[in-house]
Write a protein that holds these residues in place. Structure first.
Motif, PDB file in Angstrom:
ATOM      1  N   THR A 215      -5.240  -3.367 -10.593  1.00 16.49           N
ATOM      2  CA  THR A 215      -4.570  -3.507  -9.944  1.00 16.49           C
ATOM      3  C   THR A 215      -3.939  -2.640  -8.977  1.00 16.49           C
ATOM      4  N   ARG A 216      -3.815  -3.210  -7.602  1.00 22.21           N
ATOM      5  CA  ARG A 216      -3.545  -2.597  -6.879  1.00 22.21           C
ATOM      6  C   ARG A 216      -2.088  -3.202  -6.056  1.00 22.21           C
ATOM      7  N   ASP A 217      -1.083  -2.720  -5.800  1.00 19.64           N
ATOM      8  CA  ASP A 217       0.310  -3.075  -5.158  1.00 19.64           C
ATOM      9  C   ASP A 217      -0.341  -2.971  -3.999  1.00 19.64           C
ATOM     10  N   VAL A 218      -0.054  -4.056  -3.322  1.00 19.17           N
ATOM     11  CA  VAL A 218      -0.094  -4.800  -1.462  1.00 19.17           C
ATOM     12  C   VAL A 218       0.520  -3.805  -0.508  1.00 19.17           C
ATOM     13  N   GLU A 222      -0.993   1.620  -3.844  1.00 16.93           N
ATOM     14  CA  GLU A 222      -0.791   1.862  -4.944  1.00 16.93           C
ATOM     15  C   GLU A 222      -1.908   1.670  -6.129  1.00 16.93           C
ATOM     16  N   CYS A 223      -2.425   2.649  -7.280  1.00 20.99           N
ATOM     17  CA  CYS A 223      -3.421   1.949  -8.328  1.00 20.99           C
ATOM     18  C   CYS A 223      -3.276   1.758  -9.049  1.00 20.99           C
TER      19      CYS A 223
END
Ligand SMILES: Cc1ncc(COP(=O)(O)O)c(C=O)c1O
Length: 369
Positions: A215-218, A222-223
């Protein structure tokens, strides 16, 4: 050891060069070559399907079943005449493979027996394209639809075959191919799942990498990653994919050669002593060339051909006769298993070799030596 081998891969300078490129690039894991092979396969099938490459055909079946939601305790119907991989892939996820009988004329799953074995625990039919042919697939699809079960196609033998004039037939749900060392195209080892169900392909891409979902914080970029399901280490790697990319470029030449050799068998084997499978060679990319001979003659024919330096195969011992998968009687599968012999078929085989095998088979079966 053999003058004429049963099967053999056909790889050359192109594959060697592609492997050398991967080695020079330095990343051997699941990367750009795998994604490029997936794209190449998607445009080869060119019918809005998505492809996920994995480490083997066995892994493809296991992950396809997991992706359609098969769980421990479910039953999957499988033809008794298939490579044991089909059965082991089912039991690997805790489901029970139930052996079904086959049609003697095609070696593919028999509709009536399959229908008889459907109950509320059955979640899917694993339909094998035996020897590259499709058997009673249309009616099997109708049965699956009417009974509300999925039909997963074990297409390990049929890469490059046409079904209703198409590489991927419109009604197909999920297909599993193998690219092992002797298949119609090879990666060394490998397989793929093909489907127009995006959910299946998305899940397979997670399950093949130990269940890791990145997941990557939009906002922060951050991954992170999360695991929700059981995963496996079943991805394809760049070395295998590089071989597959080169093999796929040769598909037309491989297909023509396999068809031509199979046609020679069809015209030169004597039909009074050898029963050919019911299959349209012009639509098929035959993977193996199994024929049936009279009960009691098969083993002596194999021995005779062995003495002539010719390798033959048995596709297959019925799976319901194996202790792990023992089940109901499948009389056609038992007869098929006793009478079937696979004759040499691969791209490096010459027309003359096939003619010689036909001549020897005819002579042995008609004159006994
Ligand atoms: C009918 C069938 N299903 C599945 C498989 C498994 O493929 P793999 O060897 O790539 O695991 C094979 C391989 O020979 C096969 O013949």
């Amino acid at each position: 050891m053999y003058r004429i081998k049963l099967s053999q891969c056909c790889v050359g300078e192109e594959e060697a060069g592609a492997v050398a490129d991967v080695l020079r690039d330095g990343y051997l894991g699941c990367g750009e070559y795998v994604f490029a092979f997936e794209r190449a396969l998607e445009s080869f099938f060119c019918d809005n399907v998505k492809v996920a490459c994995v480490s083997s055909g066995t892994a493809a079946i296991q992950l396809a079943l997991q992706a359609i939601g098969v769980k421990s305790g479910d039953k999957i119907l499988v033809p008794s005449i298939t490579y044991v991989a089909s059965f082991q892939a089912v039991s690997a996820i805790g489901a029970t493979p139930v052996a079904c009988d086959v049609d003697i004329s095609t070696g593919c799953m028999n509709l009536e027996d399959t229908c008889r074995k459907i109950d509320e625990r059955v979640k899917a039919i694993l339909y094998v394209h035996y020897a590259g042919g499709f058997g009673d697939r249309e009616r099997m699809l109708n049965l699956a639809q009417n009974e509300g079960v999925r039909l997963i196609e074990d297409a390990a033998h049929s890469f490059g075959s046409l079904c209703n004039e198409k590489l991927i037939e419109e009604r197909s749900d999920v297909l599993c191919f193998s690219f092992d060392g002797i298949k119609n195209i090879t990666c060394g080892d490998g397989g793929c799942i093909v489907s127009n169900d995006n959910d299946v392909i998305d899940k397979v891409r997670i399950y093949r990498r130990l269940g890791i979902k990145e997941t990557r914080d939009v906002i922060t970029g951050e991954c992170d990653f999360e695991i929700k399901d059981q995963g496996w280490r079943y991805h394809m790697n760049n070395l295998n994919a590089a071989i597959g990319i080169e093999q796929l470029k040769k598909i037309n030449c491989f297909r023509d050669k396999r068809r031509r050799l199979a046609s020679i068998y069809c015209s030169e084997l004597n039909s009074s002593v050898v029963k050919l499978l019911d299959m349209d060679i012009k639509q098929t990319m035959p993977h193996i060339f199994p024929v049936l001979v009279a009960d009691g003659k098969r083993n002596s024919l194999r021995e005779f051909l062995f003495g002539q330096g010719i390798e033959t195969g048995l596709h297959y011992k019925p799976n319901h006769l194996l202790s792990k998968f023992a089940g109901d009687k499948c009389p056609n599968a038992e007869e098929f298993g006793k009478r079937v012999i696979s004759l040499p078929l691969h791209v490096s085989l010459s027309d003359q070799s096939v003619t010689e095998v036909c001549w020897l088979v005819n002579r042995f079966l008609m004159e006994g030596y």
